[in-house]
Design an enzyme around this catalytic site. Sequence first.
Site, short mmCIF file in Angstrom:
data_model
loop_
_atom_site.label_atom_id
_atom_site.label_comp_id
_atom_site.label_asym_id
_atom_site.label_seq_id
_atom_site.Cartn_x
_atom_site.Cartn_y
_atom_site.Cartn_z
N GLY A 10 0.84 -1.18 0.00
CA GLY A 10 0.00 0.00 0.00
C GLY A 10 0.88 1.23 0.00
O GLY A 10 1.95 1.24 -0.60
N CYS A 11 0.45 2.25 0.67
CA CYS A 11 1.19 3.51 0.73
C CYS A 11 2.61 3.27 1.24
O CYS A 11 2.80 2.75 2.33
CB CYS A 11 0.47 4.48 1.64
SG CYS A 11 1.35 6.02 1.92
N PHE A 12 3.60 3.67 0.44
CA PHE A 12 4.97 3.41 0.87
C PHE A 12 5.39 4.22 2.08
O PHE A 12 6.31 3.85 2.78
CB PHE A 12 5.99 3.54 -0.26
CG PHE A 12 5.91 4.76 -1.14
CD1 PHE A 12 5.57 6.01 -0.68
CD2 PHE A 12 6.23 4.63 -2.48
CE1 PHE A 12 5.54 7.11 -1.50
CE2 PHE A 12 6.21 5.73 -3.32
CZ PHE A 12 5.85 6.97 -2.84
#
Length: 176
Positions: A10-12
């Site tokens: 997902g969001c890094f």
Amino acid sequence: MTEKATFAGGCFWCMVKPFDQFDGIEQIISGYTGGHLANPSYEQVKSGHSGHLEAVEITFDPAVFTYEQLLEIFWQQIDPTDNEGQFQDRGPSYQPAIFVHNDRQRKLAEASKVDLADSGRFDKPIVTKILDAQVFYPAEDYHQDFYKKNPEHYLKDRKASGRDEFLDAAWNKADA
């Protein structure tokens, strides 16, 4: 001698801090991998048309911190049953995946996935993909170490995502 490990979760922004606190972790780079477009921008990746996933590339010393330990941390950062994105971040660029750099990593990743599936921890199938590592493109500078550079924004985004509530519920319940 160091190795690389690459994880999409997902969001890094949310995938750096969990790994960034251990001896043997030498570098963590936020970036993009798995797509068909060379040198993609954040906007191109986020649009879902580049084929890339947001990911982190970790350089580590396996004599100090093993790949198995990295896998354990990875699984505890994601919803491995959701292949449509992660938490509030939806779409193809936010799918979870393990990008393996060699046969040993593949065997360990596949075994850890089977172990997680067999654990009974999740009611749905484990759908996280295990893929061959591809070219990794570092994200723009403002994405690097985001949790350190922008702690208030990071905490606000993480809280709004629902990630922590899910992880607490999934990993703090008794083992099956």
